[in-house]
Design an enzyme around this catalytic site. Structure first.
Site, PDB file in Angstrom:
ATOM      1  N   HIS A 156      53.640  58.869  33.458  1.00  0.00           N
ATOM      2  CA  HIS A 156      54.521  60.417  33.471  1.00  0.00           C
ATOM      3  C   HIS A 156      54.892  60.902  31.941  1.00  0.00           C
ATOM      4  O   HIS A 156      55.572  60.423  31.027  1.00  0.00           O
ATOM      5  CB  HIS A 156      55.488  59.655  34.636  1.00  0.00           C
ATOM      6  N   ASP A 214      53.192  59.592  42.744  1.00  0.00           N
ATOM      7  CA  ASP A 214      52.119  59.205  44.119  1.00  0.00           C
ATOM      8  C   ASP A 214      51.595  57.601  44.088  1.00  0.00           C
ATOM      9  O   ASP A 214      50.263  57.659  44.750  1.00  0.00           O
ATOM     10  CB  ASP A 214      50.890  60.197  42.613  1.00  0.00           C
ATOM     11  N   HIS A 229      48.354  65.938  37.806  1.00  0.00           N
ATOM     12  CA  HIS A 229      49.332  66.366  39.053  1.00  0.00           C
ATOM     13  C   HIS A 229      49.800  65.743  39.760  1.00  0.00           C
ATOM     14  O   HIS A 229      49.901  64.752  40.412  1.00  0.00           O
ATOM     15  CB  HIS A 229      49.624  67.476  38.509  1.00  0.00           C
TER      16      HIS A 229
HETATM   17  N1  CMC Z   1      45.854  55.082  32.877  1.00  0.00           N
HETATM   18  C1  CMC Z   1      46.114  54.760  31.613  1.00  0.00           C
HETATM   19  N2  CMC Z   1      46.385  54.953  30.483  1.00  0.00           N
HETATM   20  C2  CMC Z   1      46.965  55.552  30.908  1.00  0.00           C
HETATM   21  C3  CMC Z   1      47.293  56.526  31.845  1.00  0.00           C
HETATM   22  C4  CMC Z   1      47.071  56.129  32.882  1.00  0.00           C
HETATM   23  N3  CMC Z   1      47.461  56.156  34.273  1.00  0.00           N
HETATM   24  N4  CMC Z   1      48.194  57.223  31.539  1.00  0.00           N
HETATM   25  C5  CMC Z   1      48.723  57.718  30.590  1.00  0.00           C
HETATM   26  N5  CMC Z   1      47.997  56.010  29.514  1.00  0.00           N
HETATM   27  C6  CMC Z   1      47.445  55.791  28.531  1.00  0.00           C
HETATM   28  C7  CMC Z   1      47.107  57.259  27.647  1.00  0.00           C
HETATM   29  O1  CMC Z   1      45.754  56.875  27.311  1.00  0.00           O
HETATM   30  C8  CMC Z   1      47.703  57.119  26.373  1.00  0.00           C
HETATM   31  O2  CMC Z   1      46.999  56.292  25.467  1.00  0.00           O
HETATM   32  P1  CMC Z   1      46.758  56.145  23.666  1.00  0.00           P
HETATM   33  O3  CMC Z   1      48.271  56.593  23.071  1.00  0.00           O
HETATM   34  O4  CMC Z   1      45.695  55.203  23.436  1.00  0.00           O
HETATM   35  O5  CMC Z   1      46.057  57.370  23.745  1.00  0.00           O
HETATM   36  C9  CMC Z   1      49.460  57.052  26.383  1.00  0.00           C
HETATM   37  O6  CMC Z   1      48.905  56.169  27.674  1.00  0.00           O
HETATM   38  C10 CMC Z   1      49.880  58.570  26.454  1.00  0.00           C
HETATM   39  O7  CMC Z   1      48.707  58.892  26.974  1.00  0.00           O
HETATM   40  P2  CMC Z   1      49.059  60.757  27.906  1.00  0.00           P
HETATM   41  O8  CMC Z   1      47.880  61.306  28.177  1.00  0.00           O
HETATM   42  O9  CMC Z   1      49.873  61.202  26.079  1.00  0.00           O
HETATM   43  O10 CMC Z   1      50.380  60.866  28.469  1.00  0.00           O
HETATM   44  P3  CMC Z   1      50.649  62.362  29.186  1.00  0.00           P
HETATM   45  O11 CMC Z   1      52.055  62.797  29.304  1.00  0.00           O
HETATM   46  O12 CMC Z   1      49.764  63.330  28.184  1.00  0.00           O
HETATM   47  O13 CMC Z   1      49.898  62.125  30.182  1.00  0.00           O
HETATM   48  C11 CMC Z   1      49.759  61.732  32.980  1.00  0.00           C
HETATM   49  C12 CMC Z   1      50.615  62.017  31.424  1.00  0.00           C
HETATM   50  C13 CMC Z   1      50.816  61.967  33.993  1.00  0.00           C
HETATM   51  C14 CMC Z   1      49.035  62.969  33.217  1.00  0.00           C
HETATM   52  C15 CMC Z   1      49.048  60.541  32.680  1.00  0.00           C
HETATM   53  O14 CMC Z   1      49.886  59.709  32.333  1.00  0.00           O
HETATM   54  C16 CMC Z   1      48.194  60.667  33.903  1.00  0.00           C
HETATM   55  O15 CMC Z   1      46.694  60.997  33.846  1.00  0.00           O
HETATM   56  N6  CMC Z   1      48.311  59.977  34.744  1.00  0.00           N
HETATM   57  C17 CMC Z   1      47.086  59.267  35.873  1.00  0.00           C
HETATM   58  C18 CMC Z   1      46.961  60.522  36.989  1.00  0.00           C
HETATM   59  C19 CMC Z   1      49.220  60.840  37.662  1.00  0.00           C
HETATM   60  O16 CMC Z   1      49.091  58.874  38.135  1.00  0.00           O
HETATM   61  N7  CMC Z   1      49.706  62.105  37.587  1.00  0.00           N
HETATM   62  C20 CMC Z   1      50.345  61.840  38.800  1.00  0.00           C
HETATM   63  C21 CMC Z   1      51.673  62.134  37.317  1.00  0.00           C
HETATM   64  S1  CMC Z   1      53.745  61.891  38.504  1.00  0.00           S
HETATM   65  C22 CMC Z   1      53.658  63.284  40.035  1.00  0.00           C
HETATM   66  C23 CMC Z   1      53.583  64.977  38.698  1.00  0.00           C
HETATM   67  O17 CMC Z   1      54.662  65.310  38.214  1.00  0.00           O
HETATM   68  O18 CMC Z   1      52.727  65.352  39.247  1.00  0.00           O
END
Ligand code: CMC
Length: 435
Positions: free
Chosen positions: A307, A363, A268
């Protein structure tokens, strides 16, 4: 055909049910009438991490993640970032309308009236280790204000709520600055109410021996824009924490502390610090393809990408890139920008990221700007928490006015052991043993 109704056939029983559809949702409690037999508890929905569950109705922030749209109270984020001051946007989020000139003037004065911290807060901060993470200090100090303002417990009184809201908005920059000064071993600097919200924060962070701190106006405006972009983002993890904790009628200081704790995680608000650590780890532009390969192999995450809601370019990231240009004209261009731009270029062309709709989020570039402005990475998430406090409080007040909201209490699907008993041979404990 009535398009406000949904018909469900339960193939277990052959029965049909008609459920009302409102704003594209069905009421989860309507599912409870769907039972296999009279003993059955009724159907529930299962939604780990609330991927497809609305927990409230809200009139504060609108996001269309597929089209990359973000609006506060109906106004596009781009227009607010370009034309408004941070406290003006805060007023909008809290009250639903932009202030007129007089209202804005009064509002700014009101917030300024609350910028000082009780002196005991300084003593409280003294208790932290010299190398304590500023976010941990921020969370704890906000929570500690609950002991300074016991009147805040009267959460059902709208006038009292408003008083605490102004207090918190006035005090969070001071707390943030004090955590920084503590971690650097510098004396605390009192607020200067001649300065605007962002410039005063810069004053409390960086004033040394000069009689009057003068903030660079370009940097102060850039900070204000970043604050506007971070002020609210509907039901994200920390806002959900705010609503959940405050639903028990905990006071706003404890609830904001809980929300800030949720924000601190690397998935986050903690992501901005992680992005900088990632850029340091990558080191130079030539190492970017190798890093991307590790991300695709599942060994790393591309921090600042992806996201839950945006499946398109995060509109905030676009404005941040523009803000970065303004900041770099003052500070000089950060070499990290080249690594970030190369990461973005490769990722946006790569099938792995395209298929998963992964784009830069808020971010990705904010940390580079903060660092160029002179902030240390461990302060980045604290900088996120300052403006987001406004969003948390707007949601808190909205929730407290909503007659449908109750204490948050999700259901679970129990997957543990069925009923079982202790061995009969096990003796009953008597009082003496317990003692
Ligand atoms: N790098 C590589 N792969 C990713 C990333 C990433 N940053 N984000 C998602 N994926 C992949 C993930 O591994 C999954 O792949 P698969 O379908 O093969 O398993 C797919 O994309 C879908 O991801 P998810 O984890 O199901 O997506 P989510 O909605 O649960 O998670 C998230 C959203 C923001 C937690 C995630 O994208 C992430 O961890 N990003 C990096 C951390 C980040 O930048 N966070 C800040 C978010 S914006 C500011 C805020 O509001 O906090």
């Amino acid at each position: 055909m009535d398009n406000s109704l949904l018909t469900i056939t339960d193939r277990r029983t052959g029965k049909n049910y008609t459920l009302p559809v409102d704003h594209g949702t069905i009421r989860a409690t309507e599912l409870r009438q769907i039972k296999e037999d009279a003993e059955d508890f009724g159907l529930m929905s299962y939604d780990p991490a609330f991927v497809n569950t609305a927990s409230c109705q809200s009139g504060i922030t609108y996001i269309d993640g597929d089209r990359g749209i973000l609006r506060y109270r109906g106004y596009p984020i781009e227009e607010l970032a370009e034309k408004c001051r941070f406290l003006e946007v805060s007023y909008l989020l809290l009250n639903g309308e932009l202030p007129d000139e007089k209202q804005l003037e009064n509002w700014i004065e009101e917030v300024k009236h609350h910028t000082m911290l009780h002196e005991t807060s300084k003593k409280f901060l003294e208790g932290f280790r010299y190398d304590a993470h500023p976010m941990g200090m921020f969370v704890s100090t906000v929570a500690a204000l609950s002991t300074v303002y016991p009147d805040a417990k009267n959460v059902l009184d709208p006038a009292n709520r408003r008083h605490q809201i102004v207090r918190l908005i006035g005090k969070v920059p001071t707390i943030a600055a004090y955590t920084y000064r503590h971690s650097r071993g510098f004396p605390y600097v009192y607020p200067d109410n001649d300065l605007n919200y962002a410039a005063n924060l810069m004053n409390m962070l960086w004033k040394m021996v000069e009689p009057k701190y003068v903030a660079n106006p370009v940097l102060a405006r850039a900070l204000s824009v970043l604050f506007i972009l971070h002020a609210d983002h509907e039901q994200n993890c920390s806002t959900n924490a705010m609503r959940s904790v405050a639903s028990s009628q905990a006071d706003p200081y404890l609830s904001v502390a809980a929300a800030a704790a949720a924000l601190s995680g690397p998935l986050h608000g903690g992501a901005n610090e992680q992005v900088l650590l990632m850029l340091d780890f990558i080191g130079k532009k030539e190492n970017v393809p190798g890093y991307i390969e590790q991300v695709k192999a599942g060994k790393m995450k591309l921090m600042g990408f992806g996201h839950r809601v945006y499946k398109n370019y995060d509109p905030r990231a676009r404005i941040i890139k523009w803000t970065a240009d303004q900041v770099f004209q003052v500070t000089g261009r950060s070499p990290k920008l080249d690594i970030a731009l190369e990461l973005e270029r490769i990722a946006l062309e790569d099938d792995y990221f395209i298929k998963r709709k992964l784009y830069p989020n808020v971010d990705f570039y904010s940390g580079i700007i903060y660092q160029a402005m002179g902030f240390k990475p461990d302060m980045f998430t604290v900088l996120f928490a300052i403006p987001r406090t406004v969003g948390w409080l707007a949601h808190w007040d909205e929730m407290m006015r909503d007659p449908e909201q109750k204490i948050a209490r999700p259901r679970q699907v129990y997957t543990g052991q069925p009923l079982r008993h202790l061995p009969e041979a096990k003796p009953t404990l008597n009082v003496a043993v317990l003692v």
